[in-house]
Scaffold this motif. Structure first.
Motif, PDB file in Angstrom:
ATOM      1  N   ALA A  36       0.657  -1.273   0.100  1.00 49.17           N
ATOM      2  CA  ALA A  36       0.059   0.025  -0.014  1.00 49.17           C
ATOM      3  C   ALA A  36       0.897   1.220  -0.081  1.00 49.17           C
ATOM      4  O   ALA A  36       0.500   2.228  -0.590  1.00 49.17           O
ATOM      5  CB  ALA A  36      -0.922  -0.082   1.153  1.00 49.17           C
ATOM      6  N   THR A  44      -6.301  -5.096  -4.426  1.00 48.65           N
ATOM      7  CA  THR A  44      -7.014  -4.034  -3.988  1.00 48.65           C
ATOM      8  C   THR A  44      -8.347  -4.545  -2.956  1.00 48.65           C
ATOM      9  O   THR A  44      -8.819  -3.683  -2.523  1.00 48.65           O
ATOM     10  CB  THR A  44      -7.353  -3.213  -4.997  1.00 48.65           C
ATOM     11  OG1 THR A  44      -8.579  -3.821  -5.649  1.00 48.65           O
ATOM     12  CG2 THR A  44      -6.455  -2.702  -5.740  1.00 48.65           C
ATOM     13  N   LYS A  45      -8.475  -5.829  -3.042  1.00 47.53           N
ATOM     14  CA  LYS A  45      -9.546  -6.187  -2.061  1.00 47.53           C
ATOM     15  C   LYS A  45      -8.996  -6.665  -0.683  1.00 47.53           C
ATOM     16  O   LYS A  45      -9.810  -7.194   0.259  1.00 47.53           O
ATOM     17  CB  LYS A  45     -10.226  -7.543  -2.599  1.00 47.53           C
ATOM     18  CG  LYS A  45     -11.119  -7.003  -3.724  1.00 47.53           C
ATOM     19  CD  LYS A  45     -11.576  -8.265  -4.714  1.00 47.53           C
ATOM     20  CE  LYS A  45     -11.966  -7.720  -6.038  1.00 47.53           C
ATOM     21  NZ  LYS A  45     -11.921  -8.717  -7.169  1.00 47.53           N
ATOM     22  N   GLU A  48      -9.493  -2.612   4.742  1.00 46.62           N
ATOM     23  CA  GLU A  48      -9.601  -0.841   5.058  1.00 46.62           C
ATOM     24  C   GLU A  48      -8.187  -0.410   5.196  1.00 46.62           C
ATOM     25  O   GLU A  48      -7.971   0.606   5.010  1.00 46.62           O
ATOM     26  CB  GLU A  48     -10.609  -0.769   6.203  1.00 46.62           C
ATOM     27  CG  GLU A  48     -11.879  -0.335   5.671  1.00 46.62           C
ATOM     28  CD  GLU A  48     -12.835  -0.256   7.168  1.00 46.62           C
ATOM     29  OE1 GLU A  48     -12.239   0.514   8.084  1.00 46.62           O
ATOM     30  OE2 GLU A  48     -13.955  -0.558   7.086  1.00 46.62           O
ATOM     31  N   TRP A  90      -6.389   0.223   2.147  1.00 52.67           N
ATOM     32  CA  TRP A  90      -6.760   1.480   1.482  1.00 52.67           C
ATOM     33  C   TRP A  90      -6.468   2.601   2.245  1.00 52.67           C
ATOM     34  O   TRP A  90      -6.211   3.607   1.640  1.00 52.67           O
ATOM     35  CB  TRP A  90      -8.252   1.422   1.469  1.00 52.67           C
ATOM     36  CG  TRP A  90      -8.784   0.704   0.131  1.00 52.67           C
ATOM     37  CD1 TRP A  90      -8.874  -0.745  -0.152  1.00 52.67           C
ATOM     38  CD2 TRP A  90      -8.818   0.924  -1.355  1.00 52.67           C
ATOM     39  NE1 TRP A  90      -9.043  -1.117  -1.344  1.00 52.67           N
ATOM     40  CE2 TRP A  90      -8.949  -0.021  -2.045  1.00 52.67           C
ATOM     41  CE3 TRP A  90      -8.870   2.331  -1.816  1.00 52.67           C
ATOM     42  CZ2 TRP A  90      -9.322  -0.020  -3.443  1.00 52.67           C
ATOM     43  CZ3 TRP A  90      -9.075   2.633  -3.123  1.00 52.67           C
ATOM     44  CH2 TRP A  90      -9.394   1.416  -3.910  1.00 52.67           C
ATOM     45  N   ILE A 123      -2.907   3.438   1.343  1.00 51.45           N
ATOM     46  CA  ILE A 123      -2.543   4.136  -0.013  1.00 51.45           C
ATOM     47  C   ILE A 123      -3.062   5.664   0.187  1.00 51.45           C
ATOM     48  O   ILE A 123      -2.301   6.385  -0.516  1.00 51.45           O
ATOM     49  CB  ILE A 123      -3.578   3.452  -1.054  1.00 51.45           C
ATOM     50  CG1 ILE A 123      -3.116   1.767  -0.968  1.00 51.45           C
ATOM     51  CG2 ILE A 123      -3.598   4.242  -2.206  1.00 51.45           C
ATOM     52  CD1 ILE A 123      -4.107   1.124  -1.928  1.00 51.45           C
ATOM     53  N   GLN A 124      -4.358   5.797   0.580  1.00 51.26           N
ATOM     54  CA  GLN A 124      -4.578   7.237   0.691  1.00 51.26           C
ATOM     55  C   GLN A 124      -3.787   8.195   1.600  1.00 51.26           C
ATOM     56  O   GLN A 124      -3.493   9.283   1.072  1.00 51.26           O
ATOM     57  CB  GLN A 124      -6.052   7.375   1.549  1.00 51.26           C
ATOM     58  CG  GLN A 124      -7.302   6.380   0.798  1.00 51.26           C
ATOM     59  CD  GLN A 124      -8.040   7.069  -0.112  1.00 51.26           C
ATOM     60  OE1 GLN A 124      -7.742   8.218  -0.646  1.00 51.26           O
ATOM     61  NE2 GLN A 124      -9.080   6.333  -0.911  1.00 51.26           N
ATOM     62  N   PRO A 159     -12.262   2.670  -5.515  1.00 50.47           N
ATOM     63  CA  PRO A 159     -12.075   1.049  -5.950  1.00 50.47           C
ATOM     64  C   PRO A 159     -12.884   1.316  -7.314  1.00 50.47           C
ATOM     65  O   PRO A 159     -13.813   1.775  -7.535  1.00 50.47           O
ATOM     66  CB  PRO A 159     -12.816   0.253  -5.166  1.00 50.47           C
ATOM     67  CG  PRO A 159     -13.599   1.321  -4.025  1.00 50.47           C
ATOM     68  CD  PRO A 159     -12.936   2.448  -4.085  1.00 50.47           C
TER      69      PRO A 159
END
Lengths: 317, 317
Positions: free
Chosen positions: B240, B266-267, B270, B273, B276-277, B294
């Protein structure tokens, strides 16, 4: 009576104006002055008006403007200048359009210089290119499909702040190992100054150039490297490595034909260029082809780009 | 009689065909099969012909094709497949055009999936976006100004091979610290397998999932991370992080509005993700805005993109 284009360059520390006859691609006349020490948006605008009067323009068909700072190219509004106060949210295109009653197009200097090199310089005939200026800072401007690519908010081309080495030194922007932190003139000078303080046995040639260590500039680092100074060569090779990684990554992402490199730091000589070429080639996939060439227009790239902007404004009427 | 579009997906390990009525945006019918173990270009083409017969098309107006491998989108020629032999320099668009006597448009799966998400999925209404698939490998496709941006040689979007960490591990491509080396399913699985061998006290949950360490997949790493496995979580956080750096760099360079992320990796949940953000936001300049969402179309993105390709081919007639 033949119609003319007026090109303006608000360069932060200098201001320039030039005029060409539409359709002819040489400067009919040209003025350049340094900003006064106490410059403001008001004095900048007044100087440009004086330059314009000196050029004795009879009939202007359009004005193109390069501005050294973030600009909303759609509305022609300057967000700010990094050098001169008073430029916060100034509707520069509207001001000039009201004054001269012609179409005015304004964009930031990196995008405009890219247009200049694309239409008149080292990018002529290449539809897809990235212009990179390596000077006090590092900036860039894209040409994609023969047109400037400014991105959704006009922020595209910020190659100076892509991270090249996440374990690298801290940049002013708060990140580690930005291209600008590793390859800009400001940081090359700063880093060499620090090393000269810390390593008294190194940098013999560098030490003969400046009056004192604190005032050594990136230009002097380049000169010392050309004469074989070990510390100067090391600093420039590291900058070239960072540029090579950034260029190779940009090639993989966007696949342009050409990278055009301008700015004072790129005058650092053959071994600097060879390292950029080597690292960029290694970083890009073998199937991704491109070349890397020096800019042709030097400090006049923004002025030539402003001419291109004005030509496009006329074509859109 | 209503005219139809035929969409084909040569996915390497699977083949699919679908048909829609022009102007309607739902699949009228749809077939998907796995490639046989001894697949070749010839068997792939024959399977697609069979699928097309099963769909009982009466009248096709155009064919759009997604191909899992490098393609010259201008001529519709496949360069090669990474999975199936016999695809070297096959003029796929010409073959299908001769057989069905309609316009045929072919592009590689990452570009086509980007078109699918842009027109029918998570990118709908966004003019400038990068679609990234994080699966066995890492690939990408640009939409700029509402159109696919393929680059000078059709190689744009190769975000999998931008260098994210020059001191990182060696990638198959010969470089260190490519995004693909740090974030693809293949390498996540390989790295976790190695760590399980070397660190017998770690990865307790992971060890309960696979029959043996050598066969653990990235999907199982994701499952184990969701259940709190320390080693699996660490591997996914690192992936990530790499995705965040790559996305932030791409945002600074091109300034798109949106990044759409698809593919099995990408599954991973949380915290994957969120990392990454966080990293993408930190890597991009504060003035550069974007979101990361997504993908919506999952494995069908290439098929929907093939419909978009065919629609564009009809619009150009």
């Amino acid at each position: 009576m033949t119609s003319s284009i007026l090109a303006l360059d608000f360069g932060g520390t200098k201001l320039a104006a030039a005029v060409i006859t539409i359709g002819e691609h040489q400067l009919r006349s040209h003025r350049r002055v340094l900003s006064p020490p106490n410059a403001s948006a008001t004095t900048d605008l007044e100087i440009v008006r004086t330059l314009k009067r000196e050029l004795q323009l009879e009939q202007i068909a359009a004005i193109g403007v390069s501005f050294g700072g973030p600009v909303d190219a759609i509305t022609g509004t300057v967000h700010l200048s990094h050098h001169v106060p008073g430029w916060e949210n100034v509707p520069l295109a509207d001001i000039l359009a009201a004054e001269f009653n012609v179409p005015v197009s304004v964009d930031n200097d990196a995008n405009v210089a890219a247009m200049g090199e694309h239409r008149f310089g080292a990018g002529k005939g290449f539809s897809n290119l990235l212009y990179i200026t390596v000077s006090t800072g590092v900036g860039g401007g894209w040409i994609l499909g023969d047109r400037p690519w400014r991105g959704t908010e006009g922020m595209a081309g910020e190659i100076g702040h892509i991270v090249v080495d996440p374990t690298g030194p801290l940049c002013l922007c708060g990140k580690r190992g930005c291209l600008e932190r590793l390859a800009s003139g400001r940081y090359i000078a700063q880093q060499v100054q620090e090393q000269l303080q810390q390593q008294p046995e190194r940098g013999k040639i560098l030490r003969t150039l400046g009056a004192n260590i604190e005032s050594i500039t990136a230009v002097e680092v380049s000169q010392a490297a050309a004469k074989g100074d070990d510390l100067a060569e090391e600093a420039l090779q590291k900058a070239a490595w960072a540029l090579g990684v950034a260029i190779g990554n940009a090639a993989n992402l966007i696949n342009p034909q050409r990278f055009v490199l301008g700015g004072g730091v790129t005058k650092a000589g053959e071994s600097f260029w060879a390292e950029i070429q080597r690292v960029a080639r290694e970083t890009a996939l073998p199937e991704v082809h491109f070349d890397i060439v020096p800019a042709m227009l030097g400090d006049e790239a923004p002025l030539w780009g402003a001419i291109a902007l004005a030509e496009d404004a006329i074509a859109q009427i």
